[in-house]
Scaffold this motif. Structure first.
Motif, PDB file in Angstrom:
ATOM      1  N   THR A  11      79.490  34.676  30.338  1.00 24.07           N
ATOM      2  CA  THR A  11      80.918  34.456  30.570  1.00 24.07           C
ATOM      3  C   THR A  11      81.418  35.308  31.723  1.00 24.07           C
ATOM      4  N   CYS A  12      80.960  36.562  31.790  1.00 25.84           N
ATOM      5  CA  CYS A  12      81.348  37.427  32.904  1.00 25.84           C
ATOM      6  C   CYS A  12      80.865  36.854  34.237  1.00 25.84           C
ATOM      7  N   VAL A  13      79.656  36.316  34.257  1.00 25.66           N
ATOM      8  CA  VAL A  13      79.147  35.688  35.481  1.00 25.66           C
ATOM      9  C   VAL A  13      80.029  34.510  35.872  1.00 25.66           C
ATOM     10  N   ALA A  14      80.362  33.677  34.893  1.00 25.42           N
ATOM     11  CA  ALA A  14      81.183  32.498  35.167  1.00 25.42           C
ATOM     12  C   ALA A  14      82.574  32.871  35.664  1.00 25.42           C
ATOM     13  N   LEU A  15      83.108  33.978  35.156  1.00 29.03           N
ATOM     14  CA  LEU A  15      84.455  34.413  35.536  1.00 29.03           C
ATOM     15  C   LEU A  15      84.450  35.324  36.762  1.00 29.03           C
ATOM     16  N   GLY A  16      83.267  35.679  37.263  1.00 28.13           N
ATOM     17  CA  GLY A  16      83.177  36.594  38.399  1.00 28.13           C
ATOM     18  C   GLY A  16      83.651  37.999  38.066  1.00 28.13           C
ATOM     19  N   MET A  17      83.326  38.453  36.851  1.00 22.75           N
ATOM     20  CA  MET A  17      83.828  39.727  36.339  1.00 22.75           C
ATOM     21  C   MET A  17      82.675  40.711  36.153  1.00 22.75           C
ATOM     22  N   PRO A  18      82.812  41.962  36.588  1.00 22.67           N
ATOM     23  CA  PRO A  18      81.741  42.934  36.364  1.00 22.67           C
ATOM     24  C   PRO A  18      81.580  43.262  34.884  1.00 22.67           C
ATOM     25  N   LEU A  19      80.333  43.523  34.502  1.00 20.30           N
ATOM     26  CA  LEU A  19      79.986  43.837  33.128  1.00 20.30           C
ATOM     27  C   LEU A  19      79.179  45.122  33.095  1.00 20.30           C
ATOM     28  N   ILE A  20      79.544  46.028  32.192  1.00 21.55           N
ATOM     29  CA  ILE A  20      78.728  47.200  31.887  1.00 21.55           C
ATOM     30  C   ILE A  20      78.127  46.978  30.507  1.00 21.55           C
ATOM     31  N   SER A  21      76.803  47.000  30.427  1.00 21.12           N
ATOM     32  CA  SER A  21      76.135  46.864  29.136  1.00 21.12           C
ATOM     33  C   SER A  21      75.519  48.208  28.767  1.00 21.12           C
ATOM     34  N   GLN A  67      70.079  52.861  27.161  1.00 17.73           N
ATOM     35  CA  GLN A  67      70.059  52.133  28.433  1.00 17.73           C
ATOM     36  C   GLN A  67      71.468  51.740  28.831  1.00 17.73           C
ATOM     37  N   LEU A  68      71.671  51.658  30.128  1.00 11.51           N
ATOM     38  CA  LEU A  68      73.003  51.451  30.678  1.00 11.51           C
ATOM     39  C   LEU A  68      72.865  50.726  32.004  1.00 11.51           C
ATOM     40  N   GLY A  69      73.708  49.713  32.214  1.00 13.09           N
ATOM     41  CA  GLY A  69      73.644  49.000  33.478  1.00 13.09           C
ATOM     42  C   GLY A  69      74.969  48.359  33.835  1.00 13.09           C
ATOM     43  N   LEU A  70      75.229  48.252  35.144  1.00 13.01           N
ATOM     44  CA  LEU A  70      76.381  47.527  35.663  1.00 13.01           C
ATOM     45  C   LEU A  70      75.869  46.246  36.309  1.00 13.01           C
ATOM     46  N   TRP A  71      76.465  45.126  35.911  1.00 15.34           N
ATOM     47  CA  TRP A  71      76.031  43.816  36.394  1.00 15.34           C
ATOM     48  C   TRP A  71      77.210  43.125  37.063  1.00 15.34           C
ATOM     49  N   ARG A  72      76.977  42.682  38.286  1.00 20.50           N
ATOM     50  CA  ARG A  72      78.031  41.980  39.021  1.00 20.50           C
ATOM     51  C   ARG A  72      77.356  40.911  39.890  1.00 20.50           C
ATOM     52  N   GLY A  73      77.541  39.663  39.525  1.00 18.11           N
ATOM     53  CA  GLY A  73      76.901  38.594  40.278  1.00 18.11           C
ATOM     54  C   GLY A  73      75.409  38.567  40.005  1.00 18.11           C
ATOM     55  N   GLN A  74      74.613  38.632  41.064  1.00 21.11           N
ATOM     56  CA  GLN A  74      73.158  38.668  40.932  1.00 21.11           C
ATOM     57  C   GLN A  74      72.626  40.059  41.243  1.00 21.11           C
ATOM     58  N   PRO A  75      71.704  40.615  40.452  1.00 21.50           N
ATOM     59  CA  PRO A  75      71.215  40.053  39.193  1.00 21.50           C
ATOM     60  C   PRO A  75      72.236  40.224  38.076  1.00 21.50           C
ATOM     61  N   CYS A  76      72.096  39.436  37.020  1.00 19.33           N
ATOM     62  CA  CYS A  76      72.960  39.573  35.854  1.00 19.33           C
ATOM     63  C   CYS A  76      72.131  40.087  34.676  1.00 19.33           C
ATOM     64  N   TYR A  77      72.782  40.319  33.566  1.00 16.68           N
ATOM     65  CA  TYR A  77      72.084  40.843  32.386  1.00 16.68           C
ATOM     66  C   TYR A  77      70.996  39.881  31.911  1.00 16.68           C
ATOM     67  N   ARG A  78      71.239  38.573  32.046  1.00 20.12           N
ATOM     68  CA  ARG A  78      70.229  37.595  31.643  1.00 20.12           C
ATOM     69  C   ARG A  78      68.988  37.692  32.524  1.00 20.12           C
ATOM     70  N   CYS A  79      69.167  38.038  33.804  1.00 21.48           N
ATOM     71  CA  CYS A  79      68.007  38.256  34.662  1.00 21.48           C
ATOM     72  C   CYS A  79      67.118  39.363  34.106  1.00 21.48           C
ATOM     73  N   PHE A  80      67.731  40.345  33.463  1.00 19.12           N
ATOM     74  CA  PHE A  80      66.998  41.484  32.897  1.00 19.12           C
ATOM     75  C   PHE A  80      66.257  41.107  31.622  1.00 19.12           C
ATOM     76  N   VAL A  81      66.934  40.455  30.662  1.00 19.18           N
ATOM     77  CA  VAL A  81      66.317  40.205  29.363  1.00 19.18           C
ATOM     78  C   VAL A  81      65.729  38.808  29.243  1.00 19.18           C
ATOM     79  N   GLY A  82      66.091  37.883  30.139  1.00 18.26           N
ATOM     80  CA  GLY A  82      65.570  36.532  30.065  1.00 18.26           C
ATOM     81  C   GLY A  82      66.243  35.702  28.988  1.00 18.26           C
TER      82      GLY A  82
END
Length: 255
Positions: A147-157, A166-181
């Motif tokens: 949803t964050c990718v679709a809305l163009g919104m940064p995500l901290i997981s 573990q901690l990461g900031l995701w904005r655009g590419q790569p996204c969290y799904r790129c990390f976990v598949g």
């Protein structure tokens, strides 16, 4: 936050409250006003959320949306410091709101005691500057990330189990799904209830997530999107991994 609060100025009370921020060259009055104008959604009021929320409220984030459908259990109290023994059995979202409002009257808290679903996720996350996800299952994490990718919104997981965080900031590419598949689209994953976790670790990772959010809003340093930060508690060591974009990712590859 009072309806009469002006987002473009800091009251005398706010100047006193945030004095340690304002004297920082990297924050100052300009940065504090950015924090005051910021809108952050926090998904989860558990161990991670109990580190995130007090830090954001203390920092003066103007509007926080908190989402958690769970109730307090006795085993939560080892790491979820928003709650007390008297709160066992009560919903976490309204209790977390009560905590935040008592801590800082200049922060507006929207608390939702609901589960994040496909039907409500856009309504819950839309109109925010940033989302922080501290949930404990991949189904919710991937839904929030997509949803964050679709809305163009940064995500901290942020996540913690046993003595690892573990901690990461995701904005655009790569996204969290790129990390976990795509392998974790179900609820079938280990939780703290099964594997255990040190309470101090969840608070530390939650505070680090809040610090990452503050740095992003105040434009302090390199935002570091796409990097995964891993903490090993047995050695007290951090390491950073660069996550490549997945060219076949169904969330961000076409963005």
């Amino acid at each position: 936050m009072s309806l009469f609060d002006d987002p473009d100025r800091l009251s005398d009370d706010e100047l006193d409250r945030y004095a340690r921020h304002i004297v920082l060259p990297t924050v100052g009055g300009v940065g504090q006003k950015r924090l005051k104008k910021a809108r952050i959604a926090v998904i989860g009021a558990g161990g991670i959320g109990s580190g995130v929320l007090p830090a954001l409220v203390g920092a003066g984030i103007g509007r926080i949306t908190l989402v958690d459908d769970d109730a307090v259990s006795l085993s939560n109290l080892q790491r979820q410091w928003l709650f007390t023994t008297a709160d066992v059995g009560a919903g976490k979202a309204p209790l977390a709101r009560r905590f935040a409002e008592a801590r800082n009257p200049h922060v507006h808290i929207d608390a939702h005691g609901v589960k994040v679903t496909v039907d409500n996720v856009r309504d819950l996350l839309g109109d925010h500057d940033l989302v922080i996800d501290g949930t404990d299952n991949f189904a919710t994490r991937l839904l929030v990330s997509d949803t964050c990718v679709a809305l163009g919104m940064p995500l901290i997981s942020a996540a913690a189990q046993q003595l690892q965080g573990q901690l990461g900031l995701w904005r655009g590419q790569p996204c969290y799904r790129c990390f976990v598949g795509d392998a974790f689209d179900t609820q079938d994953c280990d939780t703290c209830a099964e594997t255990g976790v040190v309470g101090a670790l969840t608070g530390m990772i939650g505070n680090m997530a809040a610090l990452m959010a503050i740095r992003l809003i105040c434009q302090i340093g390199d935002e570091g999107a796409g990097h995964l930060h891993l903490y090993e508690g047995t050695t007290n060591a951090w390491r950073q991994i660069n996550i490549p974009a997945d060219p076949s990712c169904k969330a961000c590859a076409l963005k």
